[in-house]
Scaffold this motif. Sequence first.
Motif, PDB file in Angstrom:
ATOM      1  N   ALA A 152       0.835  -1.209   0.000  1.00 23.73           N
ATOM      2  CA  ALA A 152       0.000   0.000   0.000  1.00 23.73           C
ATOM      3  C   ALA A 152       0.867   1.256   0.000  1.00 23.73           C
ATOM      4  O   ALA A 152       0.577   2.233  -0.712  1.00 23.73           O
TER       5      ALA A 152
ATOM      6  N   TRP B 281       3.802   1.479  -1.207  1.00 23.39           N
ATOM      7  CA  TRP B 281       4.437   1.561  -2.534  1.00 23.39           C
ATOM      8  C   TRP B 281       3.471   2.144  -3.563  1.00 23.39           C
ATOM      9  O   TRP B 281       3.859   2.985  -4.378  1.00 23.39           O
ATOM     10  N   LEU B 282       2.227   1.705  -3.505  1.00 21.26           N
ATOM     11  CA  LEU B 282       1.253   2.174  -4.490  1.00 21.26           C
ATOM     12  C   LEU B 282       0.879   3.636  -4.262  1.00 21.26           C
ATOM     13  O   LEU B 282       0.664   4.392  -5.219  1.00 21.26           O
ATOM     14  N   GLU B 283       0.808   4.063  -3.004  1.00 21.68           N
ATOM     15  CA  GLU B 283       0.401   5.434  -2.694  1.00 21.68           C
ATOM     16  C   GLU B 283       1.346   6.031  -1.643  1.00 21.68           C
ATOM     17  O   GLU B 283       0.962   6.201  -0.479  1.00 21.68           O
TER      18      GLU B 283
ATOM     19  N   ALA C  29       0.151   9.065   0.447  1.00 22.05           N
ATOM     20  CA  ALA C  29      -1.070   8.956   1.236  1.00 22.05           C
ATOM     21  C   ALA C  29      -0.820   9.160   2.723  1.00 22.05           C
ATOM     22  O   ALA C  29      -1.766   9.427   3.471  1.00 22.05           O
TER      23      ALA C  29
ATOM     24  N   ARG D 159      -6.414   7.483   4.850  1.00 22.68           N
ATOM     25  CA  ARG D 159      -5.254   6.713   4.404  1.00 22.68           C
ATOM     26  C   ARG D 159      -5.640   5.263   4.141  1.00 22.68           C
ATOM     27  O   ARG D 159      -6.490   4.698   4.851  1.00 22.68           O
ATOM     28  N   PRO D 160      -4.991   4.625   3.158  1.00 24.22           N
ATOM     29  CA  PRO D 160      -5.168   3.174   2.995  1.00 24.22           C
ATOM     30  C   PRO D 160      -4.646   2.446   4.217  1.00 24.22           C
ATOM     31  O   PRO D 160      -3.700   2.901   4.876  1.00 24.22           O
TER      32      PRO D 160
END
Length: 503
Positions: free
Chosen positions: A287, A289-291, A294, A302-303
């Motif tokens: 997560a 890495w993807l955002e 965030a 946040r994720p």
Amino acid sequence: MTLHARTAAGARRRTEALLLAFVVVITVGGHASVGLAMNGALPPNLSGFAVSMSLLALVGHLGVRRFAAYADPLILPLSLLLTGIGLVLLARLDQTYTQQFKNAAANAPGQLLWTVIGVAICLGMLALLRDHRLLQRYIYLTMAVALVLLIAPAFMPADTYGAKRWIYLGGMSLQPGEFVKIMIAVFFAGYLVVHRDSLALTGRRFLGMRLPPGRQLGPLVTVWVISLLVLVFERDLGTSLIFFGVFVVLLYVATERTSWIVCGLLMAAVGAFAVGSTEPHVKGRIAAWLEPMAIFLPPEQRPPGIVSDQSAQALFSFGSGGITGTGLGQGHPELIGFAARSDFILTTVGEELGLAGVMAVLLLYGLLVQRGLRMALGARDPFGKLLAVGLASALALQVFVVAGGVTGLIPLTGKALPFLAKGGSSLVANWIMIALLLRISDSAERQREADARAADPDQDRGPDRGPDQGPDQGRDPVTGSPPAPLSGSPAPVSGGASGWSSR
């Protein structure tokens, strides 16, 4: 040793000595520039650092000249240069951390001590291990020890960010994954020498590829399962990737079958998806890495799993560095937190030396990997070929997972950048790897010289010498045995029934 052989060995060692002198100049100059940039004066310990680097270079050179005179002349200078750059960066980071954080300790002195220990172990291995093929006798014992070391961290408490990489013994700690990568390279090289034919010559063709039969898929499935277990119970993504990647690379090199690469990539993708979807620690890293940005959102937006701004700060560091960087000592690596001296030390290079500095460091790693692959081509025995490929692949994979993680190419793995990042376990393990590469290179060149003398006995005969050059004429300088014929390879030490010849 003949006149031609002495001349060739002497030329290699003179080249090594000249390169080591440049290494000392570069590292001492880097340390001096840090002091001038940060304090306006030369560092008070500059003379001590210069003496330490000079002694490391001198002792290393004399040891290689004595125990591996034919070894590749670039391996030791490249390794010492990367280690010296790491010492310069750690000394620079120590100044910032000790000034801004009350409980921060200096790491550069300890790293220098571990460098001395690593170089000493490297030279000790060169003195004791006179033929790398002796390791082939103990491949199953090596793998047994590797599995014990690999499993042990699962019973230890997790570190700061959730992974279990360490073994704690009293007041000391050990990161076994750094040593396991060498052990698995030794085991896989010995195993594939013996079982290469059964893995390469059987199977059915499908879509233009010869797929391995189910019975031969056993080793790959076993390693895949072990990698997933490490990932699940120890939450160590980096070790799992290196462990599985080295085996797949060696399978491909030994069998020349692209089907092993296809199977390996598919199994890695399936395993990563399964663990990344279920294991919270790995899921959080994916997560982040993807955002990466965030973390700056309100907590409710946040994720799940994102708890650190390190990935975002690393991207800011690379961005602010630009092409040429801010200059040594002129950046703000402390914004990344404690990891700037371990996982994220490459971001200091990116910020203060810029893209040019990052590319220079990566080229040094690439050149070291290239020398390992080159000696694999020159090795006359199958075990030496595969071991050199395995060690070079392990180094390349570790650099990839670390550099890829901090630059946002792949999720963070938490591994240490070889030679540069702080950590005694990593540094000692890397110098053990260098010792094995030096030994393989030395043995390969000695065998080449022996083969050349056997093919042309008159090439080194002087005007006052008769046809007999002495009792050791035509013998392998490493093992003392007669040279192997040019068309084949020496038999494995363990007596494995493999007829694989040099290609």
